[in-house]
Scaffold this motif. Structure first.
Motif, PDB file in Angstrom:
ATOM      1  N   SER A  86       0.855  -1.127  -0.180  1.00  0.00           N
ATOM      2  CA  SER A  86       0.138   0.034  -0.390  1.00  0.00           C
ATOM      3  C   SER A  86       0.763   1.280  -0.235  1.00  0.00           C
ATOM      4  CB  SER A  86      -1.136  -0.142   1.193  1.00  0.00           C
ATOM      5  OG  SER A  86      -1.862  -1.123   1.307  1.00  0.00           O
ATOM      6  N   HIS A  87       2.062   1.288   0.719  1.00  0.00           N
ATOM      7  CA  HIS A  87       2.848   2.463   0.868  1.00  0.00           C
ATOM      8  C   HIS A  87       3.495   2.480  -0.489  1.00  0.00           C
ATOM      9  CE1 HIS A  87       6.626   4.510   1.718  1.00  0.00           C
ATOM     10  NE2 HIS A  87       6.066   5.127   2.545  1.00  0.00           N
ATOM     11  N   SER A  88       4.074   1.350  -1.058  1.00  0.00           N
ATOM     12  CA  SER A  88       4.857   1.526  -2.335  1.00  0.00           C
ATOM     13  C   SER A  88       3.641   2.096  -3.422  1.00  0.00           C
ATOM     14  CB  SER A  88       5.131   0.255  -3.046  1.00  0.00           C
ATOM     15  OG  SER A  88       4.220  -0.808  -3.027  1.00  0.00           O
ATOM     16  N   TYR A  89       2.369   1.638  -3.411  1.00  0.00           N
ATOM     17  CA  TYR A  89       1.327   1.999  -4.497  1.00  0.00           C
ATOM     18  C   TYR A  89       0.874   3.597  -4.046  1.00  0.00           C
ATOM     19  CZ  TYR A  89      -2.611   2.109  -7.441  1.00  0.00           C
ATOM     20  OH  TYR A  89      -3.518   2.536  -8.438  1.00  0.00           O
ATOM     21  N   GLY A  90       1.000   3.871  -2.851  1.00  0.00           N
ATOM     22  CA  GLY A  90       0.550   5.257  -2.339  1.00  0.00           C
ATOM     23  C   GLY A  90      -0.696   5.696  -2.847  1.00  0.00           C
ATOM     24  N   PHE A  91      -1.088   6.861  -3.633  1.00  0.00           N
ATOM     25  CA  PHE A  91      -2.268   7.242  -4.244  1.00  0.00           C
ATOM     26  C   PHE A  91      -2.119   7.011  -5.778  1.00  0.00           C
ATOM     27  CE2 PHE A  91      -1.921   9.811  -0.383  1.00  0.00           C
ATOM     28  CZ  PHE A  91      -3.144   9.634   0.126  1.00  0.00           C
ATOM     29  N   ARG A 143      -7.099   4.599 -10.661  1.00  0.00           N
ATOM     30  CA  ARG A 143      -6.345   5.107  -9.248  1.00  0.00           C
ATOM     31  C   ARG A 143      -6.939   4.957  -8.012  1.00  0.00           C
ATOM     32  NH1 ARG A 143      -5.314  10.176 -10.551  1.00  0.00           N
ATOM     33  NH2 ARG A 143      -3.643   9.451 -12.071  1.00  0.00           N
ATOM     34  N   CYS A 144      -8.332   5.509  -8.193  1.00  0.00           N
ATOM     35  CA  CYS A 144      -9.306   5.733  -7.012  1.00  0.00           C
ATOM     36  C   CYS A 144      -9.682   4.332  -6.378  1.00  0.00           C
ATOM     37  CB  CYS A 144     -10.440   6.551  -7.439  1.00  0.00           C
ATOM     38  SG  CYS A 144     -10.691   8.170  -6.743  1.00  0.00           S
ATOM     39  N   ILE A 145     -10.238   3.530  -7.601  1.00  0.00           N
ATOM     40  CA  ILE A 145     -10.627   2.142  -7.214  1.00  0.00           C
ATOM     41  C   ILE A 145      -9.427   1.571  -6.392  1.00  0.00           C
ATOM     42  CG2 ILE A 145     -11.552  -0.062  -7.990  1.00  0.00           C
ATOM     43  CD1 ILE A 145     -12.884   1.643 -10.180  1.00  0.00           C
ATOM     44  N   SER A 146      -8.360   1.556  -6.966  1.00  0.00           N
ATOM     45  CA  SER A 146      -7.050   0.632  -6.467  1.00  0.00           C
ATOM     46  C   SER A 146      -6.673   1.158  -5.133  1.00  0.00           C
ATOM     47  CB  SER A 146      -5.833   0.925  -7.209  1.00  0.00           C
ATOM     48  OG  SER A 146      -6.089   0.389  -8.495  1.00  0.00           O
ATOM     49  N   VAL A 147      -6.880   2.477  -4.740  1.00  0.00           N
ATOM     50  CA  VAL A 147      -6.497   3.085  -3.582  1.00  0.00           C
ATOM     51  C   VAL A 147      -7.682   2.519  -2.526  1.00  0.00           C
ATOM     52  CG1 VAL A 147      -6.467   4.991  -2.242  1.00  0.00           C
ATOM     53  CG2 VAL A 147      -5.286   4.877  -4.183  1.00  0.00           C
ATOM     54  N   LEU A 148      -8.820   2.536  -2.888  1.00  0.00           N
ATOM     55  CA  LEU A 148     -10.049   2.202  -1.949  1.00  0.00           C
ATOM     56  C   LEU A 148      -9.763   0.535  -1.703  1.00  0.00           C
ATOM     57  CD1 LEU A 148     -13.017   4.145  -3.368  1.00  0.00           C
ATOM     58  CD2 LEU A 148     -11.716   4.397  -1.214  1.00  0.00           C
ATOM     59  N   ALA A 173       0.268   7.377  -8.323  1.00  0.00           N
ATOM     60  CA  ALA A 173       0.598   8.543  -8.966  1.00  0.00           C
ATOM     61  C   ALA A 173       1.177   7.782 -10.383  1.00  0.00           C
ATOM     62  CB  ALA A 173       1.907   9.111  -8.410  1.00  0.00           C
ATOM     63  N   LYS A 174       1.426   6.606 -10.490  1.00  0.00           N
ATOM     64  CA  LYS A 174       1.853   6.039 -11.707  1.00  0.00           C
ATOM     65  C   LYS A 174       0.819   5.677 -12.470  1.00  0.00           C
ATOM     66  CE  LYS A 174       6.222   4.192  -9.781  1.00  0.00           C
ATOM     67  NZ  LYS A 174       7.014   2.900  -9.500  1.00  0.00           N
ATOM     68  N   GLU A 175      -0.466   5.577 -12.119  1.00  0.00           N
ATOM     69  CA  GLU A 175      -1.705   5.255 -12.859  1.00  0.00           C
ATOM     70  C   GLU A 175      -2.114   6.439 -13.813  1.00  0.00           C
ATOM     71  OE1 GLU A 175      -3.075   2.312 -13.236  1.00  0.00           O
ATOM     72  OE2 GLU A 175      -2.478   1.199 -11.490  1.00  0.00           O
ATOM     73  N   LYS A 176      -2.405   5.994 -15.129  1.00  0.00           N
ATOM     74  CA  LYS A 176      -2.717   7.235 -15.927  1.00  0.00           C
ATOM     75  C   LYS A 176      -4.234   7.401 -15.902  1.00  0.00           C
ATOM     76  CE  LYS A 176       0.889   5.704 -19.303  1.00  0.00           C
ATOM     77  NZ  LYS A 176       1.016   5.543 -20.772  1.00  0.00           N
ATOM     78  N   ASP A 177      -4.866   6.472 -15.550  1.00  0.00           N
ATOM     79  CA  ASP A 177      -6.301   6.927 -15.324  1.00  0.00           C
ATOM     80  C   ASP A 177      -6.783   7.248 -14.032  1.00  0.00           C
ATOM     81  OD1 ASP A 177      -8.928   6.832 -16.867  1.00  0.00           O
ATOM     82  OD2 ASP A 177      -9.299   5.269 -14.823  1.00  0.00           O
ATOM     83  N   GLY A 178      -7.549   8.243 -13.914  1.00  0.00           N
ATOM     84  CA  GLY A 178      -7.955   8.789 -12.420  1.00  0.00           C
ATOM     85  C   GLY A 178      -8.720   7.565 -11.745  1.00  0.00           C
ATOM     86  N   ILE A 179      -9.977   6.970 -12.392  1.00  0.00           N
ATOM     87  CA  ILE A 179     -10.715   6.161 -11.877  1.00  0.00           C
ATOM     88  C   ILE A 179     -10.159   5.058 -11.204  1.00  0.00           C
ATOM     89  CG2 ILE A 179     -12.809   4.666 -12.610  1.00  0.00           C
ATOM     90  CD1 ILE A 179     -13.777   6.828 -14.467  1.00  0.00           C
TER      91      ILE A 179
END
Length: 239
Positions: free
Chosen positions: A79-84, A94-99, A86-92
């Motif tokens: 989770s720390h390495s993925y963070g928010f 990114r959001c789903i992955s963080v949740l 930032a490497k994901e190009k698509d915002g959706i």
């Protein structure tokens, strides 16, 4: 033959590999045990091998629960390495992955407390904590399905804009197949997660033992296929 044995031994020596094999055996035993138990109920004179397999499956499940006591740190590191994202190009995505990472991270302490309560190590009722864990697991699976659907949508767009380069199109098709496999695995696990919810919620408590085993076996085999595909891709990149 020797190469296959060496690969199997190497796979079993890794924690993730061993867990996937134990999971497959666990649900496979529940599938066969559930079917045999139904036959034994119809014929009381037949030996109840099914019951033994169901007990074996329960022990394997408990084994996995104990082994997951040390998974918090590895999940936290991921989770720390993925963070928010930032490497994901698509915002959706990114959001789903963080949740999903948040749900996965919270799942482990809930399961640990439930296990400790069942083992009489803490004086709390385990039912509530098992429920919290199941809800978090189901949430993570649902988010995983949504993420894969979004990725497939993006891949289709990319495919429509792709030129006639055969290798690029082939790679996109492989990625789409991987997402389809991921959806299949998540959906079968989600079916079981809902089954373990309190009665009255959708089909909670309605699955017979063999159906729980079937759903889990399918998702376990998907996990093994994904691991094999990941190893193949990694080998292709290093060669």
């Amino acid at each position: 033959m020797q190469h296959s044995v060496d690969c199997l031994v190497e796979f079993l020596e890794s924690y993730r590999g061993r867990d996937k094999v134990i999971r497959t055996l666990c649900y496979g035993s529940q599938l066969v045990g559930g079917i045999l138990s139904r036959k034994a109920d119809a014929d009381a004179s037949s030996p109840n091998l099914g019951k033994s397999l169901l007990l074996f499956s329960a022990q394997l499940s408990h084994c996995r629960t104990v082994l997951r006591l040390l998974d918090d740190l590895s999940m936290l590191a991921y989770s720390h390495s993925y963070g928010f994202g930032a490497k994901e190009k698509d915002g959706i995505v990114r959001c789903i992955s963080v949740l999903a990472n948040v749900a996965d991270q919270l799942y482990y302490p809930c399961e640990h407390v439930a296990w400790a309560a069942d083992a009489h190590l803490v004086r709390v009722k385990s039912d509530r904590w098992w429920l919290f864990g199941t809800v978090l697991w189901g949430t993570s699976l649902l988010l995983g399905i949504l993420r894969s659907l979004r990725v497939m949508m993006l891949l289709k767009r990319k495919l429509s804009k792709c030129d006639e380069d055969g290798s690029s199109r082939c790679q996109i098709h492989r990625q789409m197949q991987a997402e389809l496999l991921s959806i299949l695995g998540c959906m079968t696990d989600l079916g079981n997660a809902i089954h373990w919810m309190p009665h009255g919620f959708l089909w909670a408590g309605q699955f017979p033992a063999w159906l729980v085993g079937l759903m889990g076996t399918i998702s376990s085999l998907v996990g093994l296929i994904e691991t094999k595909a990941g190893d193949y891709d990694e080998k292709g990149r290093t060669e």
